[in-house]
Write an enzyme that holds these catalytic residues in place. Structure first.
Site, PDB file in Angstrom:
ATOM      1  N   GLY A 184      95.588  92.932 -32.767  1.00  0.00           N
ATOM      2  CA  GLY A 184      94.698  93.945 -32.205  1.00  0.00           C
ATOM      3  C   GLY A 184      93.849  93.319 -31.119  1.00  0.00           C
ATOM      4  N   GLY A 186      92.913  93.996 -28.075  1.00  0.00           N
ATOM      5  CA  GLY A 186      92.012  94.707 -27.162  1.00  0.00           C
ATOM      6  C   GLY A 186      92.341  94.446 -25.708  1.00  0.00           C
ATOM      7  CD  GLU A 210      94.465 101.699 -19.140  1.00  0.00           C
ATOM      8  OE1 GLU A 210      93.687 101.250 -18.277  1.00  0.00           O
ATOM      9  OE2 GLU A 210      95.408 102.458 -18.878  1.00  0.00           O
ATOM     10  CD  GLN A 211      92.949  98.040 -26.156  1.00  0.00           C
ATOM     11  OE1 GLN A 211      93.696  97.675 -27.058  1.00  0.00           O
ATOM     12  NE2 GLN A 211      91.688  98.372 -26.375  1.00  0.00           N
ATOM     13  CB  CYS A 368      79.060 104.998 -34.611  1.00  0.00           C
ATOM     14  SG  CYS A 368      80.634 105.845 -34.899  1.00  0.00           S
TER      15      CYS A 368
END
Length: 417
Positions: A184, A186, A210-211, A368
């Site tokens: 992951g 990013g 995209e990442q 959040c």
């Protein structure tokens, strides 16, 4: 339904004061305690009142998005959600809301089922938005996870640098050339830092197209593409062995059905003398559910687990827990920075998308932040290994490694991060 919503507000608001202007112009006041937060709202029409009464956890956020509910009299969205979330955290919940929450728990395993194809779609929903959007509120390195505030006074950029170094210290990058897997990855900032500052050879995996594009472009621009590469792959497909494994802010997307698979993957791909670190959001009060609005609009398939749900999967994998750290208010501080930056760049976000999108993201960021301030949410970092001697006997090495890194980047010949 207006009467039902009136009863829901009356049940929820015990601390502080909520003033509501109804569609027909009537005004109601709930709570009334001298101390505590205060908020005032206007409900646009009976249809809004009806859908909020029938499904508050989903429809309240939707009503905010489309303007069916708005604040008045100087109240901010932060004021409104702070009032409601403080009261909900105190247990002031209408019985119908409890029934709806209990019913949702029956389906949570289905909601969090994330086979490879569904996981990719869920990632695309959030992370394949315009890269320009994230540059408008994140730090320069686009770290989209909890920062680390040693004093609480750091800037966002300083705190995100501190987070990367804190993680690197726990990974025991004590020699160059260590092979690191970043699950992951990013926009690639952590992987690039581990390669540039610590000499690691890093493979990052992501499901975000995209990442993936941006990360490889950054590696090439930094001249690190020989030591850092980013793959568009599901973590479950990894077969190589690595000296170190790190996963930051990705475990929330795994889903409880896949916890055994996640930790079995780490166990299978981690070298015998290796070290792994998993960094994720957790909840303090045992197993729960993801809020319906957040699940639909922000993180489909996402869930922040209690540690009691995580540790059994680690144990079954055969991995040893060599350290667990709980970061309590660090994410609240992080999201406060994001929220303030988003507000300063709101016009630019609206130009990318529209007003409804802006209101949706404002609701997301405020809710959040308050989950960490008022409801006990936190971030946990679990350090894992196959062998009990994979890390030193005490935690002193963590601070020592961070101090050494700070000294290195402060030297006149260093370019830093």
């Amino acid at each position: 339904m207006v009467r039902l919503l009136d009863r829901i507000f009356a049940r929820i608001v015990a601390a502080g004061t909520l003033e509501v202007t109804w569609p027909d112009g009537r005004e109601s006041r709930y709570g009334g305690a001298a101390s505590g937060p205060h908020a005032a709202i206007r409900i646009r029409d009976d249809a809004t009142a009806r859908r909020v009464a029938l499904n508050p956890s989903l429809a309240f956020g939707e009503a905010w998005m489309d303007g069916g509910i708005d604040t008045i009299g100087g109240t901010t969205l932060f004021d409104l959600l702070d009032l409601l979330m403080q009261n909900l955290a105190a247990g002031n919940v209408h019985p119908l809301m409890r029934v709806a929450e209990q019913a949702s728990t029956w389906f949570r395993r289905l909601q969090q089922r994330n086979p490879a194809q569904r996981a990719k779609a869920n990632v695309a929903h959030h992370y394949d938005l315009s890269g320009r959007l994230y540059s408008l509120f994140l730090d320069r390195d686009r770290q989209y996870s909890c920062a680390y505030f040693p004093t609480g006074q750091e800037t966002l950029d300083e705190a995100q640098v501190a987070k990367k170094r804190h993680i690197a210290a726990k990974l025991r990058l004590d020699r160059p050339g260590l092979r690191v897997l970043d699950i992951g990855s990013g926009w690639g900032g952590l992987a690039l830092t581990l390669a540039e500052e610590f000499g690691a050879d890093v493979t990052g995996v992501t499901l975000s197209e995209e990442q993936h594009r941006e990360s490889n472009a950054r590696a090439a621009a930094a001249g690190l593409d020989g030591r850092v590469r980013f793959l568009l792959r599901d973590y479950r497909s990894i077969t190589e062995t690595f000296d170190r494994i790190v996963s930051v802010g990705m475990f929330e997307h795994v889903g409880i059905v896949q916890y055994d698979t996640f930790f079995a993957t780490i166990s299978r791909t981690l070298a015998d003398d290796g070290v792994a670190l998993v960094h994720a959001i957790g909840r303090p009060d045992g197993p729960g559910i993801t809020n319906a609005w957040l699940r639909k609009y922000i993180f489909p398939g996402g869930y922040s687990p209690a540690l009691s749900e995580v540790l059994p999967g680690i144990e079954r994998s055969g991995l040893l827990v060599t350290d667990i750290e709980v970061l309590r208010l660090h994410y609240a501080l992080t999201i406060r920075h994001w929220r303030e930056r988003f507000a300063r760049n709101r016009d630019a976000v609206a130009a990318l998308y529209d007003e409804k999108f802006c209101r949706m993201w404002e609701f997301y960021l405020v809710a959040c932040e308050l989950a960490f301030r008022r409801q006990g949410h936190m971030v946990w970092q679990a350090q894992l290994a196959h062998r009990p001697d994979a890390v030193p006997l005490t935690r002193d090495y963590i601070a020592e490694a961070e101090h050494a890194t700070r000294a290195f980047t402060a030297s006149p010949t260093s370019t830093g991060v």
